[in-house]
Scaffold this active site. Structure first.
Site, PDB file in Angstrom:
ATOM      1  N   GLY A   1       1.173  -1.193   0.153  1.00 51.50           N
ATOM      2  CA  GLY A   1       0.265   0.147   0.086  1.00 51.50           C
ATOM      3  C   GLY A   1       0.856   1.512   0.396  1.00 51.50           C
ATOM      4  N   CYS A   2       2.061   1.387  -0.060  1.00 51.15           N
ATOM      5  CA  CYS A   2       3.074   2.132   0.225  1.00 51.15           C
ATOM      6  C   CYS A   2       3.737   2.457  -1.727  1.00 51.15           C
ATOM      7  CB  CYS A   2       4.138   2.078   0.794  1.00 51.15           C
ATOM      8  SG  CYS A   2       3.717   2.142   2.511  1.00 51.15           S
ATOM      9  N   ALA A   3       3.612   3.333  -2.223  1.00 50.70           N
ATOM     10  CA  ALA A   3       4.022   3.874  -3.237  1.00 50.70           C
ATOM     11  C   ALA A   3       5.579   3.258  -3.465  1.00 50.70           C
ATOM     12  CB  ALA A   3       4.148   5.782  -3.859  1.00 50.70           C
TER      13      ALA A   3
END
Length: 142
Positions: free
Chosen positions: A49-51
């Site tokens: 869920g993190c870029a």
């Protein structure tokens, strides 16, 4: 409810008028963190869920709800590494039971981070907070 380390960051932010100065301070906090060993940068420690690439490794002292919560984290992005350092200051040293009582959105809001991070970065911070809360809840239940 915030730790003394987080309060120190909040006090520093009060003196930094300009968002760019705050941004640089967050990056410096990240640079000051000890690097994670590549051997623990595995799918089990990766935060989805993190870029950017983000890894969080819990370090729990004790057992049950009174166990002390700590974690090590790292990212391939300087600003995200700094955000990990801010979250570390927010949660490290609390009991695993206390972690769930922290209103991370409100505490980070005190720093003005909510309004200055991109939506993608904000989603990444939310994913890290969720992971931290889940790790603490699992330790409290053990």
């Amino acid at each position: 409810m915030a730790t003394e380390s987080f309060e120190e960051i909040a006090e520093t932010f009060e003196f930094l008028d300009d968002w760019e100065d705050r941004y640089r301070h967050v990056i410096e906090l990240g640079k000051a963190m000890a690097p994670m060993d590549d051997a623990v940068k595995v799918p089990a420690t990766k935060v989805e869920g993190c870029a950017s690439q983000v890894w969080l490794l819990p370090r729990i002292e004790g057992t049950g709800p009174t166990a002390r919560f700590d974690f090590q984290g790292e990212s391939d992005a300087l600003i995200v590494r700094g955000l990990i350092a801010v979250l570390h200051a927010l949660y490290s040293g609390l009991s695993v039971a206390e972690v769930s009582n922290v209103d991370a959105k409100a505490e980070l809001g005190r720093l003005g981070l909510n309004e200055h991070l991109s939506q993608q970065r904000s989603n990444g911070v939310a994913a890290m907070v969720e992971r931290i809360r889940r790790l603490a809840a699992e330790a409290a239940a053990a």
